[in-house]
Enzyme design. Sequence first.
Site, PDB file in Angstrom:
ATOM      1  N   HIS A   1      77.454  27.444   9.017  1.00 33.85           N
ATOM      2  CA  HIS A   1      77.694  28.801   8.539  1.00 33.85           C
ATOM      3  C   HIS A   1      77.107  29.828   9.505  1.00 33.85           C
ATOM      4  O   HIS A   1      76.373  29.514  10.434  1.00 33.85           O
ATOM      5  CB  HIS A   1      77.164  29.016   7.107  1.00 33.85           C
ATOM      6  CG  HIS A   1      75.680  29.096   6.986  1.00 33.85           C
ATOM      7  ND1 HIS A   1      75.052  29.440   5.820  1.00 33.85           N
ATOM      8  CD2 HIS A   1      74.686  28.866   7.880  1.00 33.85           C
ATOM      9  CE1 HIS A   1      73.748  29.436   5.997  1.00 33.85           C
ATOM     10  NE2 HIS A   1      73.498  29.087   7.222  1.00 33.85           N
TER      11      HIS A   1
ATOM     12  N   HIS B   1      73.519  23.061   8.463  1.00 27.75           N
ATOM     13  CA  HIS B   1      72.459  22.622   7.554  1.00 27.75           C
ATOM     14  C   HIS B   1      72.868  21.299   6.923  1.00 27.75           C
ATOM     15  O   HIS B   1      74.055  21.030   6.731  1.00 27.75           O
ATOM     16  CB  HIS B   1      72.244  23.630   6.426  1.00 27.75           C
ATOM     17  CG  HIS B   1      71.631  24.916   6.869  1.00 27.75           C
ATOM     18  ND1 HIS B   1      70.287  25.067   7.107  1.00 27.75           N
ATOM     19  CD2 HIS B   1      72.184  26.125   7.126  1.00 27.75           C
ATOM     20  CE1 HIS B   1      70.035  26.303   7.477  1.00 27.75           C
ATOM     21  NE2 HIS B   1      71.175  26.981   7.502  1.00 27.75           N
TER      22      HIS B   1
ATOM     23  N   CYS C   1      69.867  33.170  11.575  1.00 28.54           N
ATOM     24  CA  CYS C   1      71.004  32.774  10.734  1.00 28.54           C
ATOM     25  C   CYS C   1      72.248  33.615  11.037  1.00 28.54           C
ATOM     26  O   CYS C   1      73.347  33.252  10.622  1.00 28.54           O
ATOM     27  CB  CYS C   1      70.648  32.860   9.259  1.00 28.54           C
ATOM     28  SG  CYS C   1      70.027  31.300   8.611  1.00 28.54           S
TER      29      CYS C   1
HETATM   30 NI    NI Z   1      71.526  28.979   7.958  1.00 28.02          NI
END
Ligand code: NI
Length: 135
Positions: free
Chosen positions: A15, A42, A34
Amino acid sequence: MRISVFRRAHFNAAHRIYNPKWSDEENRRVFGPCAHTNFHGHNYELVVKITGEVNPDTGYVMDINKLKQIIKTEIEDRFDHKNLNLDVPEMQGLIPTAEHICFTIWKILRAHIDEKLDLSVRLYETPRNFVEYPA
Ligand code: NI
């Protein structure tokens, strides 16, 4: 007697946590690594909890093999080795945080679990970071 049964599952997914309304700089400021443009992955761990009355005929709240099959078909096949920003139609328009992934999984599973049973979903994004729905 009411009791809870649990099933663990696992999927890997990529993601990027990114709000398209913000500049790249603002995304980096809020989301840190992120927000990295080229995605990252993940190892998600899922714990599905079903609570209800024990059926006197079977001794089960729910046949756990049936639950295992639903999780496999509806969640693992849909999420495993996917890009959560691009590949999962149910996630479209949602920033793919653990919160949104967990709620999406709950919604998908809810449609397949007997409405007399309570459903709760816990999602681990890392061994130490996890979310749960309903709160
Ligand atoms: Ni992440």
